[in-house]
Design a protein around this motif. Structure first.
Motif, PDB file in Angstrom:
ATOM      1  N   CYS A 172       3.584   6.453   7.454  1.00 16.35           N
ATOM      2  CA  CYS A 172       2.131   6.385   7.237  1.00 16.35           C
ATOM      3  C   CYS A 172       1.627   7.772   6.851  1.00 16.35           C
ATOM      4  O   CYS A 172       1.756   8.732   7.620  1.00 16.35           O
ATOM      5  N   ARG A 206      -1.609   8.642   5.931  1.00 22.80           N
ATOM      6  CA  ARG A 206      -2.947   8.971   6.434  1.00 22.80           C
ATOM      7  C   ARG A 206      -3.392   7.852   7.362  1.00 22.80           C
ATOM      8  O   ARG A 206      -2.868   6.740   7.325  1.00 22.80           O
ATOM      9  N   ASP A 207      -4.344   8.149   8.228  1.00 26.55           N
ATOM     10  CA  ASP A 207      -4.821   7.135   9.171  1.00 26.55           C
ATOM     11  C   ASP A 207      -5.212   5.868   8.408  1.00 26.55           C
ATOM     12  O   ASP A 207      -5.875   5.928   7.372  1.00 26.55           O
ATOM     13  N   HIS A 208      -4.805   4.730   8.955  1.00 23.30           N
ATOM     14  CA  HIS A 208      -5.050   3.465   8.272  1.00 23.30           C
ATOM     15  C   HIS A 208      -5.294   2.379   9.306  1.00 23.30           C
ATOM     16  O   HIS A 208      -4.576   2.292  10.307  1.00 23.30           O
ATOM     17  N   HIS A 251       0.855  -1.184   0.000  1.00 24.92           N
ATOM     18  CA  HIS A 251       0.000   0.000   0.000  1.00 24.92           C
ATOM     19  C   HIS A 251       0.897   1.242   0.000  1.00 24.92           C
ATOM     20  O   HIS A 251       0.993   1.976   0.985  1.00 24.92           O
ATOM     21  N   VAL A 298      -0.303   4.706   1.056  1.00 23.95           N
ATOM     22  CA  VAL A 298      -0.565   4.876   2.492  1.00 23.95           C
ATOM     23  C   VAL A 298       0.739   4.833   3.265  1.00 23.95           C
ATOM     24  O   VAL A 298       1.011   5.702   4.109  1.00 23.95           O
TER      25      VAL A 298
END
Length: 430
Positions: A314, A316-318, A73, A76
């Motif tokens: 990271c 963004r919040d994931h 990912h 992300v």
């Protein structure tokens, strides 16, 4: 790192939690030390008890599914944790420091085109010749310092003859790669001296490659042929929209991705084989057959990959591992350490992970990375690593030396600089 005695290890989380309550900095220091010296035992405990290990400074991801989730990912979990340092060293955006941008896709395609997997047989033959020349020239006496006597010279020789990047000389090229990679992938504390050394080395590497590119352009203008190496292929293949500075930056990436990691993998593989005399004897018995021999190298590397942790940021919040009991929210801005060295021992995916088995499928091997930033030249790097180890094992008398002689000395705890092994007739004292 030796074979772990599980009966004498454990309790890391209790010690970490106690230290964290008293002094967060000391707790951080404990984890760093364990990762350097006791990583297999630490990761085993984390996989079982706290597979997504959240600390105030970073989060460590240890299960196979979660490691591959992080690495696949890329929008992300980005490479922005180290990308700017590589950009600073090379003076321009570098593919390895970017995630799924148009530049990435175009330049990855170009580099995959010139790093033709069909070259593997020729690269293997070249590697074998380089290794044999070095082993033939090794000083007698029953010992070989393998890092500078074999592993790094082979890698630098492949850089010169296959990549077309000989450097002003092998030692200078090797010094440049060490300085840049050490800052980009091991300077977690932001040491300004490492950063300054990287920028200096990067500038010199880029200048050297720019001069070499100008020589190639002059050769073509004179109507003469270029050699059949990767640099020359890239010069011939690039469309006009790919400027010379982009050619230079991408060529710089080849020694950066190879000169440290390939010898590092050779050290790890040989050390793991030496720790297992029965397995070593089996590997020697089939060393005349590369097809039967190579799985010994890959399984040895599973027990100790060169890069044990891969840093990501990271963006963004994931929710990691969503829908599982270990589901964890990773906030934006978290420094994430994905641990392939742990993932390859996750029994949920890798059967009998503590057993040395030769039938592991390729997708269980994460030592070449995974996802968007997996090794571009895996087919070629793989034959260099395996063939160098094979040529070493074809020589009689390979054996470990007792400490301190046989201890691997490493820069920053990562990059091997000294690995002395027994080879040939053992010299008797007195």
């Amino acid at each position: 790192m030796g074979v772990v005695d599980r009966a004498t290890t454990g309790g890391y989380l209790e010690r970490y939690d106690d230290a964290l309550a008293k002094d967060p900095m000391s707790a951080f220091g404990l984890v760093r030390e364990w990762m350097r010296t006791d990583w297999r035992s630490l990761f085993a405990e984390l996989r079982e008890r706290r597979p997504v290990f959240v600390t105030p400074a970073f989060t460590v991801v240890t299960r196979f599914a979660d490691v591959t989730e992080v690495l696949s990912h890329e929008q992300v979990f980005s490479v922005r944790a180290f990308g700017p340092r590589l950009d600073a060293a090379l003076g321009a955006p570098f593919m390895l420091g970017r995630d799924a941008t148009p530049m990435n896709w175009r330049e990855k395609g170009l580099m995959q085109f010139v790093l033709d997997p069909r070259d593997a047989a020729d690269v293997r033959e070249l590697t074998g010749r380089l290794a044999d020349e070095l082993l033939d020239a090794a000083r007698p006496g029953g010992r070989l310092e393998a890092v500078h006597g074999l592993f790094r010279p082979v890698a630098l020789g492949v850089c010169a003859r296959y990549f077309g990047v000989p450097g002003p000389d092998p030692q200078t090229l090797g010094g440049w790669t060490r300085a840049i990679v050490a800052d980009g992938f091991a300077n977690f504390g932001g040491d300004p001296h490492l950063q300054a050394a990287s920028v200096k080395a990067g500038g010199e590497l880029v200048d050297h490659l720019s001069d070499r590119l100008a020589q190639h352009r002059a050769t073509l203008r004179a109507g003469r042929d270029l050699p059949d190496d990767v640099f020359a292929r890239l010069v011939r293949a690039c469309p006009p929209a790919v400027t010379d500075d982009r050619i230079v930056v991408n060529m710089a990436g080849l020694p950066l991705g190879f000169v440290e990691s390939a010898p590092g993998a050779m050290v790890e593989a040989v050390e793991q084989l030496l720790l297992r005399p029965r397995v070593l004897a089996q590997a020697v018995a089939v060393a005349d057959d590369p097809g039967r021999f190579d799985p010994y190298v890959w399984e040895a590397l599973r027990f100790s990959p060169f890069f044990k942790l891969l840093p990501r940021l990271c963006e963004r919040d994931h929710v990691l591992a969503a829908g599982t009991p270990r589901s964890t929210v990773i906030p934006a801005g978290t420094f994430v350490l994905a641990a392939p060295a742990s993932a390859m021992f996750d029994a949920d995916v890798v059967p009998e992970p503590e057993e040395f088995r030769l039938d592991r499928p390729r997708h269980h091997h994460l030592f070449f990375g995974s996802g968007h930033h997996a090794c571009l030249g895996v087919h070629l790097a793989g034959v260099v690593i395996a063939e160098t180890v094979r040529r070493l094992l074809l020589r009689p008398g390979l054996r470990p030396l007792p400490p301190p002689a046989g201890h691997v000395e490493r820069t920053l705890g990562i990059f091997p600089d000294t690995f002395t092994i027994g080879l040939g007739a053992e010299r008797r004292e007195g």
